[in-house]
Design a protein around this motif. Structure first.
Motif, short mmCIF file in Angstrom:
data_model
loop_
_atom_site.label_atom_id
_atom_site.label_comp_id
_atom_site.label_asym_id
_atom_site.label_seq_id
_atom_site.Cartn_x
_atom_site.Cartn_y
_atom_site.Cartn_z
N GLY A 1 -0.08 8.26 3.63
CA GLY A 1 0.53 9.56 3.93
C GLY A 1 0.37 9.92 5.38
O GLY A 1 0.05 9.12 6.24
N GLY A 2 0.61 11.18 5.67
CA GLY A 2 0.46 11.67 7.04
C GLY A 2 1.69 11.40 7.87
O GLY A 2 2.68 10.86 7.42
N GLY A 3 1.62 11.78 9.14
CA GLY A 3 2.73 11.58 10.05
C GLY A 3 2.34 12.01 11.43
O GLY A 3 1.17 12.17 11.73
N PHE A 4 3.31 12.19 12.30
CA PHE A 4 3.05 12.59 13.67
C PHE A 4 3.12 14.09 13.77
O PHE A 4 4.16 14.69 13.48
CB PHE A 4 4.07 11.94 14.62
CG PHE A 4 4.02 10.44 14.56
CD1 PHE A 4 2.90 9.76 15.00
CD2 PHE A 4 5.09 9.71 14.06
CE1 PHE A 4 2.85 8.39 14.95
CE2 PHE A 4 5.04 8.33 14.01
CZ PHE A 4 3.92 7.67 14.46
N GLY A 5 2.04 14.72 14.20
CA GLY A 5 2.02 16.17 14.26
C GLY A 5 1.95 16.69 15.68
O GLY A 5 1.70 15.96 16.62
N ASP B 1 0.84 -1.19 0.00
CA ASP B 1 0.00 0.00 0.00
C ASP B 1 0.88 1.24 0.00
O ASP B 1 2.05 1.21 0.33
CB ASP B 1 -0.89 0.03 1.25
CG ASP B 1 -2.01 -1.00 1.17
OD1 ASP B 1 -2.08 -1.71 0.15
OD2 ASP B 1 -2.78 -1.10 2.13
N ASP B 2 0.26 2.39 -0.31
CA ASP B 2 1.04 3.64 -0.30
C ASP B 2 1.17 4.21 1.10
O ASP B 2 1.85 5.20 1.31
CB ASP B 2 0.43 4.68 -1.24
CG ASP B 2 -1.01 5.04 -0.87
OD1 ASP B 2 -1.47 4.65 0.23
OD2 ASP B 2 -1.66 5.72 -1.67
N ALA C 1 4.37 2.98 6.03
CA ALA C 1 3.41 3.67 6.90
C ALA C 1 2.02 3.13 6.62
O ALA C 1 1.74 2.61 5.54
CB ALA C 1 3.45 5.18 6.67
N THR C 2 1.15 3.27 7.61
CA THR C 2 -0.23 2.81 7.43
C THR C 2 -1.14 3.56 8.37
O THR C 2 -0.72 4.01 9.44
CB THR C 2 -0.34 1.29 7.68
OG1 THR C 2 -1.63 0.83 7.24
CG2 THR C 2 -0.18 0.94 9.15
N GLN C 3 -2.39 3.73 7.98
CA GLN C 3 -3.36 4.41 8.82
C GLN C 3 -3.95 3.45 9.85
O GLN C 3 -4.24 2.30 9.54
CB GLN C 3 -4.48 5.00 7.96
CG GLN C 3 -4.07 6.20 7.12
CD GLN C 3 -3.60 7.36 7.98
OE1 GLN C 3 -4.20 7.66 9.00
NE2 GLN C 3 -2.52 8.01 7.57
N THR C 4 -4.11 3.93 11.07
CA THR C 4 -4.71 3.14 12.15
C THR C 4 -5.73 4.01 12.88
O THR C 4 -5.83 5.22 12.64
CB THR C 4 -3.64 2.69 13.16
OG1 THR C 4 -3.38 3.75 14.09
CG2 THR C 4 -2.35 2.29 12.47
N ALA C 5 -6.47 3.42 13.78
CA ALA C 5 -7.42 4.18 14.59
C ALA C 5 -6.71 5.05 15.62
O ALA C 5 -7.34 5.85 16.30
CB ALA C 5 -8.39 3.23 15.29
N CYS C 6 -5.38 4.90 15.73
CA CYS C 6 -4.58 5.68 16.67
C CYS C 6 -3.68 6.68 15.96
O CYS C 6 -2.78 7.26 16.56
CB CYS C 6 -3.72 4.75 17.53
SG CYS C 6 -4.65 3.58 18.53
N ILE D 1 2.74 -4.38 12.52
CA ILE D 1 4.15 -4.75 12.40
C ILE D 1 4.64 -4.58 10.97
O ILE D 1 4.02 -5.05 10.03
CB ILE D 1 4.39 -6.22 12.82
CG1 ILE D 1 4.01 -6.45 14.28
CG2 ILE D 1 5.84 -6.62 12.60
CD1 ILE D 1 4.21 -7.88 14.73
N ASP D 2 5.77 -3.89 10.82
CA ASP D 2 6.53 -3.92 9.58
C ASP D 2 7.67 -4.90 9.83
O ASP D 2 8.54 -4.65 10.67
CB ASP D 2 7.07 -2.53 9.24
CG ASP D 2 7.79 -2.49 7.90
OD1 ASP D 2 8.37 -3.53 7.51
OD2 ASP D 2 7.78 -1.43 7.25
#
Length: 291
Positions: free
Chosen positions: A22-26, A18-19, A118-123, A143-144
């Motif tokens: 996006g996003g990150g820790f802000g 998957d791509d 990276a992946t989107q999670t509920a957290c 887990i990666d």
């Protein structure tokens, strides 16, 4: 560690390729290299969303759960490492199903998500550099698998049982979530000072270490998974990722009030407590005076 030929879990969601969404820790102050190292190793063994770990370490607000979740994917690849993860997850399912049943309860296993990058999670957004983690918001372990290689190279943590312990620890957080312990801890932390909240987090993490030991006790009793050197390898890993060892490595000195996961000695003690007794009641880190 003996695991080949044992049952493999189907509770796997494969997002590799998957791509990452996006996003990150802000939020919060800028995060330096020392903080990244501590967060990277902390998340490796301890669970809790990487966004929470990094935000707390940088002095910023904890990100709120997000509603976006990636759709389920096809069955994962059949390479050895993937089969290993599936087998270990199945073993945790068997052990905790038995333990919950013995106490008149039903165990609802977590889903384990394999991702890359990276992946989107509920957290929030989970990233490779933050290591494996558990998200209570969606009850999934993330887990990666490339992180295992990174840990071997950077922190000299190796051996399949040490890798299995990573999964068992994250599943330990899931058990805490099912038992309502995480909700109680989150509620208590919201009314505490930073130092007090850190102290409660230490007890939560050490309990997950102990629960990982409980899994190992029962798995070995049922399927004789342990080989010579396995326990020593796990104890060496616990020693390497204690808060005191990580802080000394990252910044050259130790700040006990900032501990969130326990010292090396504490982590070793509680894992040994679980693997020697095999009893969940022996893992009550919240009522003992001395950790």
């Amino acid at each position: 560690m003996k695991w080949e030929g044992n049952r493999e879990s189907d509770n796997i969601e494969d997002r590799r390729g998957d791509d990452g969404g996006g996003g990150g820790f802000g939020g919060g102050r800028s995060i330096g290299l020392g903080t990244i190292v501590i967060a990277l190793v902390a998340s490796y063994f301890f669970g809790i969303s990487p966004s929470t770990v990094l935000s707390l370490l940088s002095g910023g607000p904890v990100s709120q759960p997000q509603s976006q979740q990636a759709p389920s994917r096809a069955a994962p690849a059949e390479d050895r490492q993937t089969k290993f993860v599936r087998t270990v997850l199945a073993d945790t399912e068997d052990v905790w199903t038995q333990i919950f049943r013995a106490n008149g309860q039903t165990y609802a296993p977590p889903k384990l998500v394999l991702f890359s990058g990276a992946t989107q999670t509920a957290c929030g957004t989970g990233q490779t550099a933050s290591g494996p983690f558990y998200c209570p918001g969606d009850r999934k372990v993330y887990i990666d698998l490339s992180f295992y290689q990174l840990m071997q190279q950077r922190f000299h943590v190796s051996g399949e049982f040490a890798q299995a312990y990573v999964i068992a620890h994250e599943v330990g957080h899931h058990v805490q979530n099912l038992m309502g312990i995480m909700d109680k801890v989150d509620s208590a932390r919201s009314r505490m000072s930073a130092t007090q909240a850190n102290a409660v987090s230490v007890r939560l993490e050490l309990q997950a270490d102990c629960l990982a030991g409980v899994w190992a006790f029962h798995a070995n009793q049922a399927r004789s998974i342990l080989e010579q050197g396995d326990i020593e390898g796990a104890l060496n890993a616990a020693t390497a990722i204690g808060d005191d060892a990580l802080q000394k490595q990252a910044q050259g000195y130790v700040v006990p009030d900032s501990f969130t996961h326990g010292t090396s000695a504490q982590r070793v003690r509680w894992f040994k407590q679980g693997i020697s007794t095999g009893e969940v009641k022996s893992c009550n880190t919240f009522e003992v005076k001395t950790l």
